[in-house]
Scaffold this motif. Structure first.
Motif, mmCIF file in Angstrom:
data_model
loop_
_atom_site.group_PDB
_atom_site.id
_atom_site.type_symbol
_atom_site.label_atom_id
_atom_site.label_comp_id
_atom_site.label_asym_id
_atom_site.label_seq_id
_atom_site.Cartn_x
_atom_site.Cartn_y
_atom_site.Cartn_z
ATOM 1 N N UNK A 324 0.833 -1.201 0.000
ATOM 2 C CA UNK A 324 0.000 0.000 0.000
ATOM 3 C C UNK A 324 0.867 1.250 0.000
ATOM 4 N N UNK A 325 1.914 1.254 0.852
ATOM 5 C CA UNK A 325 2.778 2.437 0.938
ATOM 6 C C UNK A 325 3.505 2.657 -0.382
ATOM 7 N N UNK A 326 4.065 1.555 -0.931
ATOM 8 C CA UNK A 326 4.824 1.699 -2.174
ATOM 9 C C UNK A 326 3.900 2.102 -3.319
ATOM 10 N N UNK A 327 2.674 1.506 -3.332
ATOM 11 C CA UNK A 327 1.739 1.882 -4.405
ATOM 12 C C UNK A 327 1.368 3.354 -4.268
ATOM 13 N N UNK A 328 1.108 3.764 -2.996
ATOM 14 C CA UNK A 328 0.746 5.172 -2.790
ATOM 15 C C UNK A 328 1.889 6.066 -3.256
ATOM 16 N N UNK A 329 3.127 5.670 -2.914
ATOM 17 C CA UNK A 329 4.301 6.446 -3.337
ATOM 18 C C UNK A 329 4.386 6.507 -4.846
ATOM 19 N N UNK A 330 4.189 5.330 -5.477
ATOM 20 C CA UNK A 330 4.271 5.284 -6.944
ATOM 21 C C UNK A 330 3.189 6.163 -7.560
ATOM 22 N N UNK A 331 1.969 6.040 -6.976
ATOM 23 C CA UNK A 331 0.849 6.831 -7.502
ATOM 24 C C UNK A 331 1.138 8.320 -7.381
ATOM 25 N N UNK A 332 1.648 8.711 -6.193
ATOM 26 C CA UNK A 332 1.962 10.132 -5.979
ATOM 27 C C UNK A 332 3.019 10.595 -6.970
ATOM 28 N N UNK A 333 4.054 9.714 -7.160
ATOM 29 C CA UNK A 333 5.114 10.079 -8.099
ATOM 30 C C UNK A 333 4.543 10.242 -9.494
ATOM 31 N N UNK A 334 3.665 9.294 -9.872
ATOM 32 C CA UNK A 334 3.098 9.369 -11.227
ATOM 33 C C UNK A 334 2.251 10.627 -11.372
ATOM 34 N N UNK A 335 1.444 10.904 -10.302
ATOM 35 C CA UNK A 335 0.595 12.108 -10.369
ATOM 36 C C UNK A 335 1.472 13.349 -10.486
ATOM 37 N N UNK A 336 2.554 13.373 -9.660
ATOM 38 C CA UNK A 336 3.457 14.523 -9.692
ATOM 39 C C UNK A 336 4.069 14.678 -11.079
ATOM 40 N N UNK A 337 4.549 13.511 -11.617
ATOM 41 C CA UNK A 337 5.174 13.568 -12.947
ATOM 42 C C UNK A 337 4.169 14.055 -13.992
ATOM 43 N N UNK A 338 2.922 13.540 -13.852
ATOM 44 C CA UNK A 338 1.900 13.919 -14.829
ATOM 45 C C UNK A 338 1.579 15.408 -14.689
ATOM 46 N N UNK A 339 1.458 15.852 -13.434
ATOM 47 C CA UNK A 339 1.181 17.276 -13.218
ATOM 48 C C UNK A 339 2.290 18.137 -13.790
ATOM 49 N N UNK A 340 3.544 17.653 -13.576
ATOM 50 C CA UNK A 340 4.687 18.413 -14.094
ATOM 51 C C UNK A 340 4.633 18.465 -15.623
ATOM 52 N N UNK A 341 4.278 17.283 -16.200
ATOM 53 C CA UNK A 341 4.201 17.224 -17.660
ATOM 54 C C UNK A 341 3.082 18.144 -18.149
ATOM 55 N N UNK A 342 1.916 18.061 -17.446
ATOM 56 C CA UNK A 342 0.782 18.905 -17.824
ATOM 57 C C UNK A 342 1.165 20.377 -17.752
ATOM 58 N N UNK A 343 1.865 20.710 -16.655
ATOM 59 C CA UNK A 343 2.259 22.114 -16.474
ATOM 60 C C UNK A 343 3.171 22.555 -17.625
ATOM 61 N N UNK A 344 4.101 21.660 -17.980
ATOM 62 C CA UNK A 344 5.024 21.983 -19.095
ATOM 63 C C UNK A 344 4.246 22.147 -20.384
ATOM 64 N N UNK A 345 3.309 21.190 -20.576
ATOM 65 C CA UNK A 345 2.546 21.228 -21.820
ATOM 66 C C UNK A 345 1.670 22.470 -21.888
ATOM 67 N N UNK A 346 1.119 22.845 -20.721
ATOM 68 C CA UNK A 346 0.250 24.023 -20.712
ATOM 69 C C UNK A 346 1.052 25.272 -21.070
ATOM 70 N N UNK A 347 2.269 25.329 -20.520
ATOM 71 C CA UNK A 347 3.129 26.479 -20.814
ATOM 72 C C UNK A 347 3.428 26.523 -22.310
ATOM 73 N N UNK A 348 3.779 25.323 -22.851
ATOM 74 C CA UNK A 348 4.113 25.328 -24.269
ATOM 75 C C UNK A 348 2.848 25.563 -25.102
ATOM 76 N N UNK A 349 1.679 25.107 -24.557
ATOM 77 C CA UNK A 349 0.411 25.342 -25.252
ATOM 78 C C UNK A 349 0.137 26.850 -25.348
ATOM 79 N N UNK A 350 0.305 27.519 -24.210
ATOM 80 C CA UNK A 350 0.044 28.962 -24.195
ATOM 81 C C UNK A 350 0.956 29.674 -25.197
ATOM 82 N N UNK A 351 2.253 29.254 -25.191
ATOM 83 C CA UNK A 351 3.169 29.958 -26.091
ATOM 84 C C UNK A 351 2.863 29.611 -27.551
ATOM 85 N N UNK A 352 2.490 28.325 -27.827
ATOM 86 C CA UNK A 352 2.203 28.012 -29.232
ATOM 87 C C UNK A 352 0.884 28.624 -29.686
ATOM 88 N N UNK A 353 -0.119 28.685 -28.783
ATOM 89 C CA UNK A 353 -1.388 29.308 -29.168
ATOM 90 C C UNK A 353 -1.166 30.805 -29.436
#
Ligand code: ADP
Length: 576
Positions: A324-353
């Protein structure tokens, strides 16, 4: 790279204490298991002790009863009464009457049967006067087989130096003396009537070893210097009374064995038979009344105790906790990575739009200003400038539509208005409208639209504007990314519940690694081609979402050789 290292660092920071806690918990659990195991063992030993105490009390009660009954026998009737006891009392194996002067009055040595002869032989040392009837004696033994040595002197006298008389001779002596003394016994009894002897109420029990076996002899001497009489206990009866006090069942893996002085098993509780050389987990002397008898406890460590189940359960719980702890850690890491990716993509989206909005606006403004300055006199040029303004404003509209649609789709606010639509007609119209843009890119228009079998073959009920947006996004992509190719192929085909509208090109295609992700919002294939072309990474995700909402789907397939092929599956009307 740096970001990856940071994540790795946090993972280590997270995993090390987690694993340490898990290891600590495991150690604690193991200790706890050992403690439970030890306390289970201790409670078994306590139970064993309690059983031994009960056995002791039972034997004591039996002996007290017999003693009292012996004392209560009418002094004039002793022999008769004892003979009756021998016949009727299952606890009595043999009885005797002995005069302290060294004469055995009963049983009569001349009329001894086998059992009585053995009895007299067994206690020869007692009946010959060498061993005294003393109160509170400890175990006596007859190791010589001749029945003449007490056990408390057994260690010292285990080998008699010299046997003065043969057993047979002694028996004869005893019988002789018993005959001589018959009269004094009676006269003694009679004397009680005349001049009562002093009541002393002496009594005692003699544990006696003979023939590798324990015998117990109980005696009483109510009056001073008068006859001593008593009984020998019947073992089988006593044992059957003792067995009642023993527990019926033992814990799993535990075996309790009641052993006699020679180590023979008299009774066992628990199914497993202990091995010959198996070491007992605990040994307790049953009772001072049964010298050398022991209660032995054997434990099969593998099977014993609930602690095994406890440990298994604990390890499972610990494993679940860790997972449970490791899954929660993995999930948090994945969410963080996804959020980071989303944030990057949003920034690049704003600049490309912003870039995409700026480019057509700049062209529109530039050409509009030129026309406004009235410096352009050439009619053809004026027409070209005006068509640029129209094209660029259309591009701007498409882009704004996409951005607006994206927001609506994200919030689930997009609404559709379905109307009947002939897809062959729709496709022809679309190609006509955009053929100039296609030709400008030097691309051929190819179509594959089989003639409809019936007039309703390509007819569906759908939202035309939404479908147009899907078409434009796919066509724009082909124009942007496949301009190096030779053609754009438009296909219409009837496929069971769907009509497939395909827009294919023979451009460079999409790298395998990106094929699954191109439908994700903001995702753009990271190659030189994409970096040259403006884009927001929204076109395909919007197109697919719209088709899903309309009951269809958008599928990518690579073209044989080179190129991409996008299939919009448009749901046919349900048959009525
Ligand atoms: P955008 O075109 O704004 O980048 P899309 O969602 O429309 O976003 O497309 C996602 C990505 O898919 C593009 O960035 C491009 O790399 C790739 N792609 C889409 N269509 C084609 C095509 N016909 N040929 C090659 N690559 C394509």
């Amino acid at each position: 790279m740096k970001r990856n290292k940071t994540i790795l660092f946090y993972w280590v920071l997270f995993m090390v204490p987690t694993l340490l806690i898990a290891a600590g918990a495991y150690t604690l659990l193991s200790h706890e298991q050992e403690r439970i195991h030890a306390s289970a063992k201790a409670s078994l030993v306590q139970r064993m002790q309690a059983v031994c105490d009960t056995l002791h009390i039972t034997i004591e009660a039996v002996q007290d009863n017999l003693e009292q009954s012996l004392l209560d026998i009418d002094p004039g009737n002793i022999e008769k009464e004892l003979i009756r006891w021998e016949k009727t009392n299952p606890l009595v194996r043999n009885a005797f009457v002995y005069h302290p002067s060294g004469r055995l009055l009963y049983p009569d040595s001349l009329v001894l049967d086998y059992e009585r002869r053995r009895f007299v032989t067994r206690y020869e040392s007692l009946f010959s006067g060498r061993v005294k009837f003393e109160q509170d004696q400890t175990a006596f033994s007859d190791v010589s087989g001749g029945g003449d040595l007490p056990a408390n002197r057994f260690m010292a006298d285990s080998k008699p130096k010299k046997r003065k008389k043969s057993v047979r001779q002694k028996l004869l002596d005893l019988s002789r003396s018993s005959k001589k003394e018959k009269a004094p016994l009676q006269s003694a009894a009679q004397a009680v009537d005349k001049e009562p002897a002093k009541y002393v109420g002496k009594k005692g029990w003699l544990p006696w070893f003979s023939e590798n076996q324990l015998f117990i002899l109980g005696w009483v001497q109510p009056y001073e210097n008068n006859s001593i009489y008593g009984i020998e206990l019947e073992w089988v009866t006593l044992l059957s009374r003792l067995v009642v006090d023993l527990p019926k069942q033992m814990e799993k893996g535990a075996v309790l064995v009641l052993r006699d002085g020679s180590g023979n098993s008299m009774h066992q509780i628990g199914r497993r038979v202990p091995l010959k050389d198996e070491k007992a987990a605990a040994m307790i002397t049953v009772s001072p009344l049964l010298p050398h008898w022991q209660m032995a406890l054997f434990i099969d460590e593998k099977e014993f105790g609930a602690s095994k189940g406890f440990m298994t359960l604990s390890v499972i719980v610990l494993a679940i906790f860790l997972v449970a702890i490791i899954s929660a850690g993995t999930l948090l890491t994945r969410i963080t990575l996804k959020n980071m990716k989303d944030a990057r993509q949003k920034t690049s989206f704003v600049s490309s739009v912003s870039h995409e909005l700026k480019t057509p606006l700049t062209s529109i403004r530039m050409y509009a200003e030129l026309l406004l300055s009235k410096r352009v006199k050439d009619e053809n040029k004026t027409e070209t400038y005006l068509s640029v303004i129209v094209n660029e404003s259309q591009r701007l509209t498409r882009l704004i539509n996409n951005v607006l649609d994206f927001a609506r789709l994200e919030q689930g606010r997009k609404t559709y208005q379905s109307t009947p639509l002939a897809l062959d007609q729709f496709l022809t119209e679309m190609i006509d409208i955009h053929q100039i843009r296609i030709s400008e890119k030097n691309l051929q228009i190819r179509t594959d639209m089989p003639e409809p079998m019936g007039k309703d073959d390509y007819r569906v009920t759908t939202d035309r504007d939404a479908l147009e947006q899907v078409f434009l996004n796919l066509l724009d992509n082909a124009l942007k990314y496949a301009a190096s190719g030779r053609y754009i192929l438009f296909v219409l085909e009837n496929d069971d519940a769907y009509i497939n509208l395909k827009i294919c090109d023979d451009g460079p295609g999409i790298p395998v690694a990106h094929r699954k992700m191109i439908f994700e919002k903001f995702h753009r294939a990271d190659d030189s081609l994409t970096s040259k072309e403006p884009g927001s990474g929204l076109g395909l995700s919007i197109a697919r979402q719209i088709l899903h909402d309309l009951g269809g789907d958008l599928i990518f397939e690579p073209m044989p050789g080179n190129g991409s092929c996008f299939t919009a599956r448009i749901k046919k009307d349900d048959p009525e």
